[in-house]
Scaffold this active site. Structure first.
Site, PDB file in Angstrom:
ATOM      1  N   HIS A  14      -9.555   0.661   2.135  1.00 51.14           N
ATOM      2  CA  HIS A  14      -9.044  -0.564   2.794  1.00 51.14           C
ATOM      3  C   HIS A  14      -7.530  -0.645   2.590  1.00 51.14           C
ATOM      4  O   HIS A  14      -7.063  -0.807   1.464  1.00 51.14           O
ATOM      5  CB  HIS A  14      -9.699  -1.817   2.201  1.00 51.14           C
ATOM      6  CG  HIS A  14      -9.241  -3.084   2.856  1.00 51.14           C
ATOM      7  ND1 HIS A  14     -10.106  -4.055   3.283  1.00 51.14           N
ATOM      8  CD2 HIS A  14      -8.009  -3.549   3.170  1.00 51.14           C
ATOM      9  CE1 HIS A  14      -9.437  -5.057   3.817  1.00 51.14           C
ATOM     10  NE2 HIS A  14      -8.143  -4.775   3.748  1.00 51.14           N
ATOM     11  N   HIS A  16      -3.431  -1.573   4.591  1.00 49.22           N
ATOM     12  CA  HIS A  16      -2.565  -1.987   5.714  1.00 49.22           C
ATOM     13  C   HIS A  16      -1.304  -1.132   5.716  1.00 49.22           C
ATOM     14  O   HIS A  16      -0.562  -1.120   4.733  1.00 49.22           O
ATOM     15  CB  HIS A  16      -2.164  -3.459   5.549  1.00 49.22           C
ATOM     16  CG  HIS A  16      -3.333  -4.386   5.533  1.00 49.22           C
ATOM     17  ND1 HIS A  16      -3.807  -5.019   6.650  1.00 49.22           N
ATOM     18  CD2 HIS A  16      -4.164  -4.752   4.519  1.00 49.22           C
ATOM     19  CE1 HIS A  16      -4.867  -5.756   6.333  1.00 49.22           C
ATOM     20  NE2 HIS A  16      -5.107  -5.602   5.038  1.00 49.22           N
ATOM     21  N   LYS A 100     -13.602  -4.035  12.191  1.00 49.59           N
ATOM     22  CA  LYS A 100     -13.225  -5.063  11.215  1.00 49.59           C
ATOM     23  C   LYS A 100     -13.448  -6.462  11.766  1.00 49.59           C
ATOM     24  O   LYS A 100     -12.939  -6.797  12.829  1.00 49.59           O
ATOM     25  CB  LYS A 100     -11.751  -4.872  10.860  1.00 49.59           C
ATOM     26  CG  LYS A 100     -11.165  -5.947   9.965  1.00 49.59           C
ATOM     27  CD  LYS A 100     -11.667  -5.825   8.543  1.00 49.59           C
ATOM     28  CE  LYS A 100     -11.189  -6.988   7.703  1.00 49.59           C
ATOM     29  NZ  LYS A 100     -10.532  -6.609   6.481  1.00 49.59           N
ATOM     30  N   HIS A 137     -13.842  -9.347   6.439  1.00 50.09           N
ATOM     31  CA  HIS A 137     -13.023 -10.278   5.650  1.00 50.09           C
ATOM     32  C   HIS A 137     -13.895 -11.511   5.470  1.00 50.09           C
ATOM     33  O   HIS A 137     -14.038 -12.319   6.392  1.00 50.09           O
ATOM     34  CB  HIS A 137     -11.709 -10.618   6.363  1.00 50.09           C
ATOM     35  CG  HIS A 137     -10.825 -11.496   5.531  1.00 50.09           C
ATOM     36  ND1 HIS A 137      -9.664 -11.065   4.942  1.00 50.09           N
ATOM     37  CD2 HIS A 137     -10.980 -12.788   5.131  1.00 50.09           C
ATOM     38  CE1 HIS A 137      -9.128 -12.038   4.230  1.00 50.09           C
ATOM     39  NE2 HIS A 137      -9.904 -13.102   4.330  1.00 50.09           N
ATOM     40  N   HIS A 175     -12.578  -6.408  -0.212  1.00 51.05           N
ATOM     41  CA  HIS A 175     -11.772  -7.069  -1.251  1.00 51.05           C
ATOM     42  C   HIS A 175     -12.464  -8.283  -1.868  1.00 51.05           C
ATOM     43  O   HIS A 175     -11.972  -9.409  -1.808  1.00 51.05           O
ATOM     44  CB  HIS A 175     -10.380  -7.461  -0.746  1.00 51.05           C
ATOM     45  CG  HIS A 175     -10.329  -8.077   0.640  1.00 51.05           C
ATOM     46  ND1 HIS A 175     -11.078  -9.157   1.009  1.00 51.05           N
ATOM     47  CD2 HIS A 175      -9.604  -7.741   1.727  1.00 51.05           C
ATOM     48  CE1 HIS A 175     -10.812  -9.453   2.259  1.00 51.05           C
ATOM     49  NE2 HIS A 175      -9.916  -8.604   2.720  1.00 51.05           N
ATOM     50  N   ASP A 248      -6.313  -2.737  -0.344  1.00 53.55           N
ATOM     51  CA  ASP A 248      -5.783  -3.851   0.454  1.00 53.55           C
ATOM     52  C   ASP A 248      -4.269  -3.951   0.305  1.00 53.55           C
ATOM     53  O   ASP A 248      -3.703  -5.047   0.433  1.00 53.55           O
ATOM     54  CB  ASP A 248      -6.452  -5.186   0.090  1.00 53.55           C
ATOM     55  CG  ASP A 248      -6.278  -6.223   1.193  1.00 53.55           C
ATOM     56  OD1 ASP A 248      -5.959  -5.848   2.332  1.00 53.55           O
ATOM     57  OD2 ASP A 248      -6.444  -7.423   0.903  1.00 53.55           O
TER      58      ASP A 248
END
Ligand code: DOR
Ligand code: ZN
Length: 345
Positions: A14, A16, A100, A137, A175, A248
């Site tokens: 996971h 970004h 996602k 999420h 997360h 994350d």
């Protein structure tokens, strides 16, 4: 005492990367440690179809330093208008590894997310049939729900129903931050797993709120009480294959964090492995590190484990106060702190 560990190369399940200059500057940090990463699609505009995911993947690959092997695994940002045929095609072509689910408004760049989770059922049915992993999420967004309760409420309102109605759907609860999430994942079937970040293993909410507001410790879901941190440490170091590494890492320029309305996201990519290793060391669980970092994720996703290895060793590393990315200062997780492990060689 174990001072050195050689393990299969880990992956980050996971992450970004952003796009443009920021992406070019942060990709090397991840590629230094990890062979693969599940890349989040919350760009502006988000990655919602196969063509834009394939183009984004090429841009990431062109930012990988010469001589380094790194494979980005792409995800599709689910919206109220997701085209399930395109998603299935993208998955069949090997462009999408997962999709996602962001509840609209839950976090950074989630405005185009799903406004009503139950409306996603046809897409979830298709994903279950095609074996496409759903990354979630897991926070509700209702104004009346306290921000510290949003994960626990999401479990009750949505996850129990989704896992009951789609019992074959592979679902990663991303997360996780609470003992409620740990318990939910433990009680669910083998098709339900969870990623755990370094920050949620290291900090509780005091790190964000005591001694003045600490914006660099702010991410979503927010860090919770100490009991929750301890539950996460127990889960991560337990050896249970349902739990695996997902940083994350979410870079934001310093000025965007240190603002009246500061962005959510912790940039932990530069020292992610070192950060996780210190937790496993403190918990006396170094023998379980390879499972968490390198084995459980591939097993869950149905992918091969990495063939090459990395060696990590006990040695002090001091994390810089700031780094540069996209021509701006960025503050990494553990800024100014000394960690007890480093990658050898
Ligand atoms: O803190 C966060 N930052 N949580 C997320 O879910 C998104 C991320 C970001 O993109 O900055
Ligand atoms: Zn994220």
């Amino acid at each position: 005492m174990t001072d050195k560990l050689t393990i299969r190369r880990p992956d980050d399940w996971h992450l970004h990367f952003r796009d443009g200059d920021m992406m070019r500057d942060v990709v090397p940090y991840t590629a230094r440690q990890f062979a693969r990463a599940i890349v989040m699609p919350n760009l502006t505009p988000p990655i919602t179809d196969t063509a834009s995911a394939a183009a984004y993947r090429e841009r990431i690959i062109s930012a990988v330093p010469e001589g380094v092997q790194f494979t980005p695994l792409m995800t599709c940002y689910l919206t109220d208008n997701t085209d399930a045929d395109d998603l299935a095609r993208g998955a069949a072509q090997g462009v999408f590894t997962a999709a996602k689910l962001y509840p609209a408004g839950a976090t950074t760049n989630s405005d185009n997310g799903v406004t009503d989770v139950s409306k996603l059922d046809p897409v979830l049915a298709r994903m279950e049939a095609e074996g496409i992993v759903l990354c979630v999420h897991g926070e509700v967004t209702d104004d009346e729900i306290d921000v510290f309760d949003r994960e626990a409420v999401f479990i009750e309102r949505h996850l129990r129903r989704i896992t009951r109605d789609f019992p074959g759907l592979k679902l990663v609860f991303e997360h996780i931050t609470t003992s409620d999430a740990v318990e939910f994942v433990l009680a669910a079937g083998e098709n339900v797993g969870a990623t755990i970040t370094p920050q949620h293993l290291h900090i509780n909410r005091n790190a964000m709120l005591v001694g003045g507001i600490q914006p660099h410790n702010y991410c979503l879901p927010v860090a919770k009480r100490e009991v929750h941190r301890l539950a996460l440490r127990k889960a991560a170091t337990s050896g249970n294959p349902k739990f695996f590494l997902g940083t994350d890492s979410a870079p934001h320029a310093r000025h965007a964090k240190e603002a009246a309305c500061g962005c959510a996201g912790i940039f932990n990519a530069p020292y992610a492995l070192e950060s996780y290793l210190s937790v496993f060391d403190e918990e006396g669980a170094l023998d379980r590190f390879e499972g968490f970092a390198s084995l459980h994720g591939p097993a869950f996703y149905g992918l091969p484990v990495n063939e090459d290895a990395i060696t990590v060793e006990r040695a002090e590393v001091t994390v810089p106060e700031t780094l540069q990315a996209a021509g701006r200062e960025i503050v990494p997780f553990h800024a100014g702190q000394t960690l007890g492990w480093r990658i050898a060689g």
